[in-house]
Design an enzyme around this catalytic site. Structure first.
Site, short mmCIF file in Angstrom:
data_model
loop_
_atom_site.label_atom_id
_atom_site.label_comp_id
_atom_site.label_asym_id
_atom_site.label_seq_id
_atom_site.Cartn_x
_atom_site.Cartn_y
_atom_site.Cartn_z
N HIS A 63 -0.69 -12.33 -14.83
CA HIS A 63 -1.34 -11.06 -14.49
C HIS A 63 -0.39 -10.16 -13.69
O HIS A 63 -0.23 -8.97 -14.01
CB HIS A 63 -2.61 -11.37 -13.69
CG HIS A 63 -3.37 -10.18 -13.20
ND1 HIS A 63 -4.65 -9.89 -13.60
CD2 HIS A 63 -3.01 -9.19 -12.33
CE1 HIS A 63 -5.04 -8.77 -13.00
NE2 HIS A 63 -4.08 -8.33 -12.22
N GLU A 64 0.25 -10.74 -12.67
CA GLU A 64 1.12 -9.92 -11.81
C GLU A 64 2.39 -9.49 -12.55
O GLU A 64 2.85 -8.36 -12.39
CB GLU A 64 1.49 -10.68 -10.53
CG GLU A 64 0.31 -11.08 -9.64
CD GLU A 64 -0.64 -9.94 -9.35
OE1 GLU A 64 -0.23 -8.77 -9.27
OE2 GLU A 64 -1.85 -10.22 -9.20
N GLY A 103 -3.09 -11.98 -5.67
CA GLY A 103 -1.78 -11.52 -6.09
C GLY A 103 -1.69 -10.02 -5.97
O GLY A 103 -2.71 -9.32 -5.94
N HIS A 118 1.88 -6.47 -14.64
CA HIS A 118 1.91 -5.20 -13.88
C HIS A 118 3.32 -4.60 -13.89
O HIS A 118 3.47 -3.38 -13.91
CB HIS A 118 1.52 -5.45 -12.42
CG HIS A 118 0.05 -5.40 -12.16
ND1 HIS A 118 -0.72 -4.28 -12.38
CD2 HIS A 118 -0.81 -6.33 -11.66
CE1 HIS A 118 -1.98 -4.53 -12.05
NE2 HIS A 118 -2.05 -5.77 -11.61
N GLN A 128 1.29 -1.62 -7.70
CA GLN A 128 -0.07 -1.42 -7.17
C GLN A 128 -0.07 -0.72 -5.82
O GLN A 128 -1.10 -0.22 -5.37
CB GLN A 128 -0.81 -2.75 -7.04
CG GLN A 128 -1.11 -3.40 -8.39
CD GLN A 128 -1.89 -4.67 -8.20
OE1 GLN A 128 -1.33 -5.73 -7.96
NE2 GLN A 128 -3.21 -4.58 -8.29
N CYS A 181 -8.88 -7.35 -10.91
CA CYS A 181 -7.64 -6.74 -10.40
C CYS A 181 -7.98 -5.79 -9.27
O CYS A 181 -8.95 -5.05 -9.36
CB CYS A 181 -6.95 -5.99 -11.54
SG CYS A 181 -5.43 -5.16 -11.05
N LEU A 182 -7.17 -5.83 -8.21
CA LEU A 182 -7.40 -4.92 -7.08
C LEU A 182 -7.30 -3.46 -7.52
O LEU A 182 -7.86 -2.58 -6.87
CB LEU A 182 -6.38 -5.21 -5.97
CG LEU A 182 -6.51 -6.60 -5.31
CD1 LEU A 182 -5.32 -6.86 -4.40
CD2 LEU A 182 -7.83 -6.74 -4.56
ZN ZN Z 1 -3.77 -6.71 -11.01
#
Ligand code: ZN
Length: 162
Positions: free
Chosen positions: A131-132, A46, A135, A51, A89-90
């Site tokens: 999660h997304e 995701g 953000h 991000q 998480c990226l």
């Molecule tokens: Zn993330």
């Protein structure tokens, strides 16, 4: 289409509340296409617009059938159950934490042309929706974890469990 740089924890863009998308135009489609490329290259499941430094309510989630779902202005409609599992998480590279999430999540969102739709899923994809969407309100999973582990610490834990 292009790969955009993924910003990491510490960058203030990750702690801001994103603005709703109001124009479903070429600029949005370029962002979505770039996010597809960026996600494909990153091995994540995701990606949220903040991000890549864009404060808009846009996320991509790859579901269990490897379909990339574009969610614009998404909200969670309903949840049920609970799951606890490792999350990463990226934007928080090399760290993981145990996070509780609902087992099943239904989201409502617009597609790239502005049409509303709903999508429901469970387990990893439900976790990813939560999660997304977090953000978009400036929240990272690490706020929900008691502590974060490195991959070395996780390997050591796995060995102990064997
Ligand atoms: Zn993330």
């Amino acid at each position: 289409m292009a790969i955009r740089e993924i910003v990491t924890q510490g960058d203030p863009v990750l702690n801001k509340v994103c603005h709703p998308v109001t124009q479903f135009d070429q600029k949005l489609w370029d962002l979505l296409d770039d996010m597809h490329d960026t996600l494909a290259q990153s091995n994540g499941v995701g990606l949220a617009a903040p991000q890549v430094g864009i404060l808009r309510r846009v996320v991509l989630v790859i579901n269990g059938e490897d379909r990339v779902i574009e969610l614009i202005n998404p909200t969670i409609v309903s949840t049920s159950g609970e799951q606890e599992g490792l999350e990463g998480c990226l934007s928080v590279p090399g760290k993981w934490g145990m996070v509780k999430r609902p087992m099943r999540v239904r989201v409502r969102a617009q597609d790239r042309n502005g049409n509303w739709f709903e999508e429901e899923d469970e387990e990893l994809t439900a976790r990813c929706f939560c999660h997304e969407l977090d953000h978009l309100d400036g929240h990272l999973f690490s706020e929900l974890a008691d502590r974060l582990y490195t991959s070395e610490e996780l390997d050591a834990m796995m060995e102990e469990e064997e």
